[in-house]
Every structure is written in C-alpha cells, then in structure tokens.
Scaffold this active site. Sequence first.
Site, PDB file in Angstrom:
ATOM      1  N   ASP A   1       0.860  -1.184   0.000  1.00 53.37           N
ATOM      2  CA  ASP A   1       0.000   0.000   0.000  1.00 53.37           C
ATOM      3  C   ASP A   1       0.900   1.240   0.000  1.00 53.37           C
ATOM      4  O   ASP A   1       1.143   1.868   1.037  1.00 53.37           O
ATOM      5  CB  ASP A   1      -0.931  -0.005   1.213  1.00 53.37           C
TER       6      ASP A   1
ATOM      7  N   HIS B   1       3.372   6.619   5.595  1.00 52.06           N
ATOM      8  CA  HIS B   1       4.214   5.670   6.332  1.00 52.06           C
ATOM      9  C   HIS B   1       4.660   4.451   5.517  1.00 52.06           C
ATOM     10  O   HIS B   1       5.189   3.506   6.087  1.00 52.06           O
ATOM     11  CB  HIS B   1       3.606   5.276   7.686  1.00 52.06           C
TER      12      HIS B   1
ATOM     13  N   HIS C   1      -8.079   0.195   7.241  1.00 47.47           N
ATOM     14  CA  HIS C   1      -8.259   1.605   6.866  1.00 47.47           C
ATOM     15  C   HIS C   1      -9.531   2.162   7.501  1.00 47.47           C
ATOM     16  O   HIS C   1     -10.528   1.462   7.596  1.00 47.47           O
ATOM     17  CB  HIS C   1      -8.278   1.728   5.341  1.00 47.47           C
TER      18      HIS C   1
ATOM     19  N   GLU D   1     -11.870   8.155  11.721  1.00 44.50           N
ATOM     20  CA  GLU D   1     -12.237   8.050  13.136  1.00 44.50           C
ATOM     21  C   GLU D   1     -12.399   9.438  13.746  1.00 44.50           C
ATOM     22  O   GLU D   1     -11.496  10.266  13.660  1.00 44.50           O
ATOM     23  CB  GLU D   1     -11.122   7.276  13.849  1.00 44.50           C
TER      24      GLU D   1
ATOM     25  N   HIS E   1      -7.113   7.197   7.779  1.00 47.53           N
ATOM     26  CA  HIS E   1      -5.972   6.310   7.494  1.00 47.53           C
ATOM     27  C   HIS E   1      -6.285   5.481   6.251  1.00 47.53           C
ATOM     28  O   HIS E   1      -7.212   4.667   6.261  1.00 47.53           O
ATOM     29  CB  HIS E   1      -5.715   5.369   8.690  1.00 47.53           C
TER      30      HIS E   1
ATOM     31  N   HIS F   1       4.850   3.983  13.257  1.00 45.43           N
ATOM     32  CA  HIS F   1       3.689   4.437  12.469  1.00 45.43           C
ATOM     33  C   HIS F   1       2.352   4.073  13.099  1.00 45.43           C
ATOM     34  O   HIS F   1       1.306   4.499  12.622  1.00 45.43           O
ATOM     35  CB  HIS F   1       3.747   3.854  11.062  1.00 45.43           C
TER      36      HIS F   1
HETATM   37  N1  LIG Z   1      -7.241   4.568  15.877  1.00 49.39           N
HETATM   38  C1  LIG Z   1      -7.228   3.454  15.134  1.00 49.39           C
HETATM   39  N2  LIG Z   1      -6.049   2.866  14.826  1.00 49.39           N
HETATM   40  C2  LIG Z   1      -6.062   1.761  14.070  1.00 49.39           C
HETATM   41  C3  LIG Z   1      -7.246   1.187  13.601  1.00 49.39           C
HETATM   42  N3  LIG Z   1      -6.933   0.097  12.846  1.00 49.39           N
HETATM   43  C4  LIG Z   1      -5.597   0.017  12.834  1.00 49.39           C
HETATM   44  N4  LIG Z   1      -5.056   1.009  13.566  1.00 49.39           N
HETATM   45  C5  LIG Z   1      -3.638   1.350  13.774  1.00 49.39           C
HETATM   46  O1  LIG Z   1      -3.106   1.793  12.535  1.00 49.39           O
HETATM   47  C6  LIG Z   1      -1.767   1.345  12.434  1.00 49.39           C
HETATM   48  C7  LIG Z   1      -1.289   1.401  11.016  1.00 49.39           C
HETATM   49  O2  LIG Z   1      -1.774   0.325  10.283  1.00 49.39           O
HETATM   50  P1  LIG Z   1      -1.089  -0.264   8.962  1.00 49.39           P
HETATM   51  O3  LIG Z   1      -2.089  -1.209   8.445  1.00 49.39           O
HETATM   52  O4  LIG Z   1      -0.821   0.886   8.091  1.00 49.39           O
HETATM   53  O5  LIG Z   1       0.185  -0.952   9.354  1.00 49.39           O
HETATM   54  C8  LIG Z   1      -1.825  -0.038  13.054  1.00 49.39           C
HETATM   55  O6  LIG Z   1      -0.552  -0.477  13.472  1.00 49.39           O
HETATM   56  C9  LIG Z   1      -2.741   0.203  14.226  1.00 49.39           C
HETATM   57  O7  LIG Z   1      -2.005   0.606  15.339  1.00 49.39           O
HETATM   58  C10 LIG Z   1      -8.482   1.827  13.956  1.00 49.39           C
HETATM   59  O8  LIG Z   1      -9.585   1.396  13.576  1.00 49.39           O
HETATM   60  N5  LIG Z   1      -8.417   2.944  14.706  1.00 49.39           N
HETATM   61 MN   LIG Z   2      -2.735   0.784   4.091  1.00 49.92          MN
HETATM   62 MN   LIG Z   3      -1.190   2.304   6.902  1.00 54.67          MN
END
Ligand SMILES: Nc1nc2c(ncn2[C@@H]2O[C@H](COP(=O)(O)O)[C@@H](O)[C@H]2O)c(=O)[nH]1
Ligand SMILES: [Mn+2]
Ligand SMILES: [Mn+2]
Length: 488
Positions: free
Chosen positions: A102, A336, A210, A213, A242, A411
């Site tokens: 991604d 990220h 994704h 929020e 995100h 990240h």
């Molecule tokens: N506040 C929230 N944080 C979330 C949620 N789902 C995931 N996450 C956090 O995002 C990071 C980054 O994800 P990535 O897929 O880019 O690696 C992940 O490590 C979680 O800490 C959410 O619903 N709400």
């Molecule tokens: Mn992603």
């Molecule tokens: Mn991500």
Amino acid sequence: MGNQSSHNIPLERIDANRWRIPTRFNEAMRVPGVVYADDELIQQIISDNALTQVANVATLPGIVGHSLGMPDIHWGYGFPVGGVAATDARDGVVSPGGIGFDINCGVRLLATDLLRDQIKGSVDNLADALFRALPSGVGGYGMRKLTSDEMRQVMLHGARWAVEEGYGLESDLEVTEENGCLAGAKPEAVSRKALERGIGQLGSLGSGNHFAEVQYVEHIYDKEAAKALGIGQIGQVVTTIHCGSRGFGHQIAEDYIKLAEAKQKEYGYELPDRQLACMPINSEGGQAYLGAMACAANFAWANRQLLMNGVREAFASVFGRKARAKDMPMVYDVCHNIAKIEEYEVDGELRQVCVHRKGATRAFPKGHPAIPEQYRAVGQPVLIPGDMGRYSFVLVGAQGSMEQSFGSCCHGAGRRQSRTAAKKSITSKELLSKLEARGVTVRVHSKNLLPEEAPSAYKDAQEVVNVVHNAGLAQLVARLKPIVVVKG
Ligand SMILES: Nc1nc2c(ncn2[C@@H]2O[C@H](COP(=O)(O)O)[C@@H](O)[C@H]2O)c(=O)[nH]1
Ligand SMILES: [Mn+2]
Ligand SMILES: [Mn+2]
C-alpha cells in the site's frame, strides 16, 4: 538467516529502549540491526520473528548505518512492517517490498472547533453521514471516476489536482508531507493493469485496517506544541483518516516486485529472502520503480484529500454549517509506506540516501526546512493511530531521529496477533458490543474483517509511543480517544 526464528538472534541491550543485532550474527549482514523496544515489547517482537527480517534487511547492497526496527515492528513482506533502511543513493538498491504493497498508506488529521459535549446528541447521525460520505470495502469504487487524462494529472500532481478540482483548500497542501506531491512521477512506468485498478477508486477508504475516526483530545503532554498544531483544548473533537493508494499502488508494487525478482541473477544478488528482491537505484528498473512509486504516492495524497473533503461535508451536513477551513483545519498528513531520497550524516560524511520507510513515519525535528513554517518551532507532526478501542497519539519529530533513525519513527501500535489468530479470538458481534460499552460508535463495511482489527490484535500504542519518546525520536504532544469509527 532466511525465515529462521528470532529466538536464535543474539540481541545486545544498548539501553532501556534499544537493542542491537550484531553483524557477527551472520556474515552477510553489512550493518548491525537496531530495534527500539522496552522489556515488554521486545518479548512480543521476538515471538513474532520480525527480528530475523531486520537482520535480512541488513544484507541489502549499499545499506548504510543500521537496519532499524521501530517498536511497532511485526512480520511483513520481506521487510518487517515498522522497518527503516537507508541505502546509498549512488550505489545502493531500492527494494519494492521495503515500501510495501500500500504505497503511501498514511494518516491525515483534521481539527474542529467542536467539543465532545457539543456532539453528544449527534453521534449516530455523524456516524451515518460519514459512512455515507466515505466509500469503503475491498475493491470498492471511489467518489470520483477519473478519465485517463485526469488519472495522469493525479499521478503527476497528487493532492494539488484534488484541490484544483474543488476538494479542499490550498492551505491543506501546506500541511501535507511533500505538499501532497512527490517529485519524479513517471506515468509511463505504470502498467495498464495498475491504471485499470486505480481509475475508479479515487476517494475511497478501502477495507480492514483503513478507517476514518472521530476522536477527542483526552490528554495533552505538551501544551505549546498542541496549541501550535491547533489541538490545544481538552475535549476538542478531531478526525483521523488512514488509507493509501488502493488497488493502484498494490498493482505497482506487484509489478515491480516481479520485475526485481526476475533480475536478481542479472544483478548477481544472493539475498537471504526472495521477498527482499531489489534493483540498483541507478538502474533502469530502479528508476522506473521510483517513478511509478511516486505516481502511487501522489494518487494516495489525492485520495486522502477527497476523503477529507467528504469528512468536512459530513460534519457540515450534521452540524448545519458550512465546512469552512476555519471550522475544520487540517493539522497534517504523513505517509508511512514510502522511499525518499534524503541527506544524512553517515560515518561523519553527508550522504544522499534512499530511506525506505515501511510502516514508519517521517519525524523531522523543529527547525527542519521541510516542515511547514507554522510548525517549524515545534517539529513535524507525527500521527500515530493506536486501535479503534483505546487511543491514538500525536507527537512531533525530535532531534534524535536525525542522529539515529534517518528522520523516522513508528507508524502505529503494530500487530501483536496475526489476522488469523485475531479472527479466532473474538467474533464481530462480541467486538461490536465491547466497543459500544466503551462508548465507541462503529460503522463497518466488511463486518467479517472486523475481528482482525480488534484492539486486542494490536500492541498497546501507549507503550509504543513511550519508547520513541524516551529514545528521543519524537515527542509526545496529545492522546486522542475514539468516538466514531468508520471502518472499511
Ligand atoms: N485509531 C485506530 N487505529 C487503528 C485502527 N486500525 C488500525 N489502527 C492502527 O493503525 C496502524 C497502522 O496500520 P497499517 O495497516 O498501516 O500498518 C496499526 O498499526 C494500528 O495501530 C483503527 O480502527 N483505529
Ligand atoms: Mn494501508
Ligand atoms: Mn497504513
């Protein structure tokens, strides 16, 4: 090395927050590994085997400094998620797996002038309005179906294209990393298949991890920095988005991983894991990848720009006022999953390097010329989502990142459970009722994916950010608590 267990790796403690993997672990390592973790997190990291990947990355041709693992590190494709590696820009390599599938997945934060108490009676309406406004789901279409020419403009100009089309404001670009457009985009390096996957997806969240929020500022660590970022009031409502480059970036990653794999013999590389497949930065393939990656990065910035516009409109529809920047100013947007050519002092010499940030955020300290002027006295905002039940964090970059981690930090919280294990540990129904009990309102497109995203599937983000704060990579500014979560 390859995929062997991390339990065999001789970890040396550097201090309370850092661990070294010495090069004596394997003669193919060109630099040592350094992993950021406290006593608790290092145990989780060892059991995940991601340390083996830190050691594998240390074998890349042209790698300089250290192969780095952030405290949110976990197993990924070739490189760990939460990994940072810098390769010499003249004679080093770029590894598409070191950026991830991604491309320019990232986080954007918007402030509002509303307080938590003022939205109490409208939470369900707001959740519905956001869910309607932000298209989501695996392979789903976006807000805007592009023509081929528009797609080309998006690849070349990123978030600027979106602003010129009426999605948001010029001032949004000033607070976007790279102003929302990475230089060097080469549309001619993008496959037809990638274009076909991307052309209908601009302005969509995607699925699973994704989200958008709505949160409130629950705790402020640094009043001056919080004020400078426009999030200085306890109870203030903010919104985090995100997401990344959708199927477009995914296809570009697939295309170039395949190309790199096919060329390993030609380049004479013998790497411990085929997923590390890489190309010299200064080769035809390496340059084509970086040009295509920039197209995907620019698509992702335009994507978050459209989504943010949707968030502003949803708030306006619920709270009956125009979605003016004055009411919902954007705080910042960071990516990220990216590779960037940047300059650092390495072994006493200034060198141009290709910084691979895979699940790692840029964290430039105060005074850095790449930071928007309004934040230059406090540092670049670093946006760290935690999970949908507990909390997320805002930090600013600190000087230690320039000295230790090629201007980078963590990240997110990072996974502590695989998706399969998370699915086995809780049902969607159980999770929804737990979140409701915590006062979190959820709207979800793919209910069956929700258990993979349970808070218990992630590390404790507080522990993760404490490590980067204590190690001097970034400084804590504020903690945010969730009110509404819209999940893909
Ligand atoms: N506040 C929230 N944080 C979330 C949620 N789902 C995931 N996450 C956090 O995002 C990071 C980054 O994800 P990535 O897929 O880019 O690696 C992940 O490590 C979680 O800490 C959410 O619903 N709400
Ligand atoms: Mn992603
Ligand atoms: Mn991500």
